[in-house]
Design an enzyme around this catalytic site. Structure first.
Site, PDB file in Angstrom:
ATOM      1  N   CYS A 265      -3.128  -0.216 -12.039  1.00 55.31           N
ATOM      2  CA  CYS A 265      -1.862   0.534 -11.965  1.00 55.31           C
ATOM      3  C   CYS A 265      -0.748   0.001 -12.857  1.00 55.31           C
ATOM      4  CB  CYS A 265      -1.394   0.575 -10.520  1.00 55.31           C
ATOM      5  SG  CYS A 265      -2.637   1.258  -9.431  1.00 55.31           S
TER       6      CYS A 265
HETATM    7  C1  UGA Z   1       0.373  -1.695  -7.152  1.00 59.78           C
HETATM    8  C2  UGA Z   1       1.641  -1.477  -6.304  1.00 59.78           C
HETATM    9  O1  UGA Z   1       2.000  -2.705  -5.645  1.00 59.78           O
HETATM   10  C3  UGA Z   1       1.429  -0.377  -5.266  1.00 59.78           C
HETATM   11  O2  UGA Z   1       2.649  -0.126  -4.566  1.00 59.78           O
HETATM   12  C4  UGA Z   1       0.990   0.908  -5.996  1.00 59.78           C
HETATM   13  O3  UGA Z   1       0.761   1.964  -5.100  1.00 59.78           O
HETATM   14  C5  UGA Z   1      -0.288   0.623  -6.766  1.00 59.78           C
HETATM   15  O4  UGA Z   1      -0.031  -0.431  -7.720  1.00 59.78           O
HETATM   16  C6  UGA Z   1      -0.667   1.905  -7.468  1.00 59.78           C
HETATM   17  O5  UGA Z   1       0.076   2.374  -8.325  1.00 59.78           O
HETATM   18  O6  UGA Z   1      -1.655   2.534  -7.062  1.00 59.78           O
HETATM   19  P1  UGA Z   1      -1.896  -3.081  -6.843  1.00 59.78           P
HETATM   20  O7  UGA Z   1      -2.233  -2.691  -8.246  1.00 59.78           O
HETATM   21  O8  UGA Z   1      -2.933  -2.975  -5.780  1.00 59.78           O
HETATM   22  O9  UGA Z   1      -0.648  -2.201  -6.299  1.00 59.78           O
HETATM   23  O10 UGA Z   1      -1.477  -4.592  -6.945  1.00 59.78           O
HETATM   24  P2  UGA Z   1      -0.300  -5.555  -6.454  1.00 59.78           P
HETATM   25  O11 UGA Z   1      -0.640  -6.148  -5.147  1.00 59.78           O
HETATM   26  O12 UGA Z   1       1.013  -4.901  -6.585  1.00 59.78           O
HETATM   27  O13 UGA Z   1      -0.437  -6.712  -7.581  1.00 59.78           O
HETATM   28  C7  UGA Z   1      -0.433  -6.392  -8.980  1.00 59.78           C
HETATM   29  C8  UGA Z   1      -0.619  -7.617  -9.860  1.00 59.78           C
HETATM   30  O14 UGA Z   1       0.583  -8.376  -9.901  1.00 59.78           O
HETATM   31  C9  UGA Z   1      -1.723  -8.591  -9.446  1.00 59.78           C
HETATM   32  O15 UGA Z   1      -2.460  -8.943 -10.604  1.00 59.78           O
HETATM   33  C10 UGA Z   1      -0.977  -9.798  -8.902  1.00 59.78           C
HETATM   34  O16 UGA Z   1      -1.686 -10.987  -9.096  1.00 59.78           O
HETATM   35  C11 UGA Z   1       0.278  -9.765  -9.753  1.00 59.78           C
HETATM   36  N1  UGA Z   1       1.461 -10.423  -9.153  1.00 59.78           N
HETATM   37  C12 UGA Z   1       2.012  -9.947  -8.001  1.00 59.78           C
HETATM   38  C13 UGA Z   1       2.048 -11.511  -9.796  1.00 59.78           C
HETATM   39  O17 UGA Z   1       1.577 -11.971 -10.868  1.00 59.78           O
HETATM   40  N2  UGA Z   1       3.155 -12.091  -9.254  1.00 59.78           N
HETATM   41  C14 UGA Z   1       3.729 -11.629  -8.107  1.00 59.78           C
HETATM   42  O18 UGA Z   1       4.757 -12.204  -7.672  1.00 59.78           O
HETATM   43  C15 UGA Z   1       3.125 -10.539  -7.458  1.00 59.78           C
END
Ligand code: UGA
Length: 427
Positions: A265
């Site tokens: 995403c």
């Molecule tokens: C994300 C959004 O959080 C959802 O709200 C949205 O619905 C979804 O995309 C989508 O568009 O379908 P997701 O891709 O499952 O969800 O992942 P996240 O949990 O948001 O994490 C994304 C990435 O950011 C991961 O690689 C994680 O490791 C990274 N991250 C997260 C960081 O590097 N630092 C942080 O502080 C938080």
């Protein structure tokens, strides 16, 4: 109510199962016979916490799956399009799957009597529903939107791995409807939730989804840039962000610096918004920087590695973590991918380990070594790179004793072991 859900990816299957849980009757539609069979037998097509239980509870009762569009449209009042919107080569979104789904729904609507609402849940760039979906639907169905049928956009905010929880505990529900009637019907589906519903026009609803993801991605790239500066100044960036996050206007979430964001995403959606902005003659410099920081961040792991052990040729490097985040086997846009590619280019030997992601990574890198556990991966390694925030890596301690040199470079700030040569990416 009676709902059809088109596309059984993680958004579609979670949406279908959760609609059944809140009392609706659901017909799922997919072209993949295997998925249909699995769903009908109560077998989850993918791993999502809580999904299996819901499917077991409702499959064959309030929830059925089919490849028959006509049947699904006929017996339901509203259809949710939950198909994929992958990136095209230039980063803009590829709408071919959406087009095919809309055409099939339209063809099925041709012979249906009575009102029906078509809802776009797939993530599509602003203006797509009104300028792309609507005309295709009218042409394929021979019906008029706003008179015979309704159209709405209902973006999802579901995190992979936590999607069932997020669906059942929404902090917002956004419905972008073409008219009042469509909006009221879609709102009615969510009436069991106390959460406030934002009723708006379709294009604004589409934009809300992109802005939500782009802002979260921006927070991460911002935290990574600050982390890189803090490291050079000898300041602990996590202490900085902990204090900064106490400001209620900022919040401490998504300020963890490290190797950056992956997944299906954030990278795709930020790039699609950049593409859309350029298409309308605007140069989105901040969004482009969000991507640039995210692409550079994993390669900093290699810089640290080279500073520590020099030439990487024939060195054994343990790569811990292949999934794009913990709690999933999804490796799409995983930050481990550019790191492994660079290690291979520099002649290193790789022993990779991930609790869930190895099988999928084997399709990307079939020739590297894959271990059954972290200990095997670390055995005789010259260095270790930690790429994913898996909880089990926080427990690693004696396993590092197996390494040739106990050099551990942590891209997620999760390693707690003592007596190792430890360096964090931004700390
Ligand atoms: C994300 C959004 O959080 C959802 O709200 C949205 O619905 C979804 O995309 C989508 O568009 O379908 P997701 O891709 O499952 O969800 O992942 P996240 O949990 O948001 O994490 C994304 C990435 O950011 C991961 O690689 C994680 O490791 C990274 N991250 C997260 C960081 O590097 N630092 C942080 O502080 C938080």
């Amino acid at each position: 109510m009676k709902v059809s859900v088109i596309g059984l990816g993680y958004v579609g299957s979670v949406t279908a199962a959760c609609f059944a849980e809140i009392g609706h009757e659901v017909v799922c539609v997919d072209i993949d016979e295997n998925k249909i069979k699995n769903i009908n037998e109560g077998i989850s097509p993918l791993y999502e916490e809580g999904l299996r239980d819901l499917l077991l509870k409702y499959a064959g009762k309030k929830l059925i799956a089919t490849n028959d569009y006509e049947f699904a449209i006929k017996v339901t009042d509203v259809s949710f399009i939950c198909v994929g919107t992958p990136s095209a080569k230039n980063g803009s979104i590829d709408l071919s799957i959406v087009r095919a789904a809309v055409k099939s729904i339209g063809a099925a609507l041709k012979t249906k009597e009575g009102y029906h609402v078509v809802v776009v849940k797939s993530t599509v760039v602003p203006e797509t529903t009104e300028k792309f979906v609507l005309p295709i639907l009218e042409e394929a169905s021979g019906k008029i939107v706003g008179k015979d049928i309704g159209v709405a956009v209902n973006p999802e905010f579901l995190r992979e791995g936590k999607a069932v929880h997020d669906f059942m505990h929404p902090d917002k529900i956004v419905i972008g409807a073409i008219d009042r009637k469509s909006g009221d019907l879609v709102s009615e589906l969510y009436r069991t939730f106390e959460c406030e519903v934002t009723l708006i026009d379709p294009t604004t609803a589409e934009m809300i989804k992109y802005v939500n993801n782009s802002l979260l991605a921006t927070k991460i790239s911002f935290a990574n840039e600050i982390g890189n500066i803090c490291k050079k100044l000898g300041i602990d960036t996590y202490k900085v962000m902990e204090a900064v996050g106490k400001d209620f206007r900022i919040s401490p979430k998504f300020l963890n610096s490290g190797v950056g964001f992956g997944g299906s995403c954030f990278p795709k959606d930020v790039k699609a918004l950049i593409g859309k902005a350029k298409e309308i003659g605007y140069s989105p410099i901040l969004l482009e920087s969000v991507i640039e920081v995210n692409e550079k961040q994993p390669l900093l792991m290699i810089e640290i590695l080279q500073r520590k052990i020099g030439d990487l040729r024939n060195k054994k490097i343990a790569v811990l973590g292949l999934a794009f985040k913990d709690g999933t086997d999804d490796i799409r846009e995983s930050r481990a991918i550019p790191v492994i590619a660079e290690l291979l280019r520099l002649g290193a030997n790789i022993s990779a380990y991930d609790p869930t992601g190895s099988e999928k990574m084997k399709r990307v890198f079939p020739t590297i070594g894959y271990s059954r556990n972290a200990e095997d991966s670390l055995e005789g390694a010259d260095a270790c790179l930690v790429m994913t925030e898996w909880d089990e890596f926080t427990q690693l301690e004696s396993e590092f004793e197996k390494m040739k040199k106990k050099i551990v470079i942590d891209g997620r700030r999760i390693i707690k072991a003592k007596n190792i040569d430890y360096e964090g990416l931004c700390w």
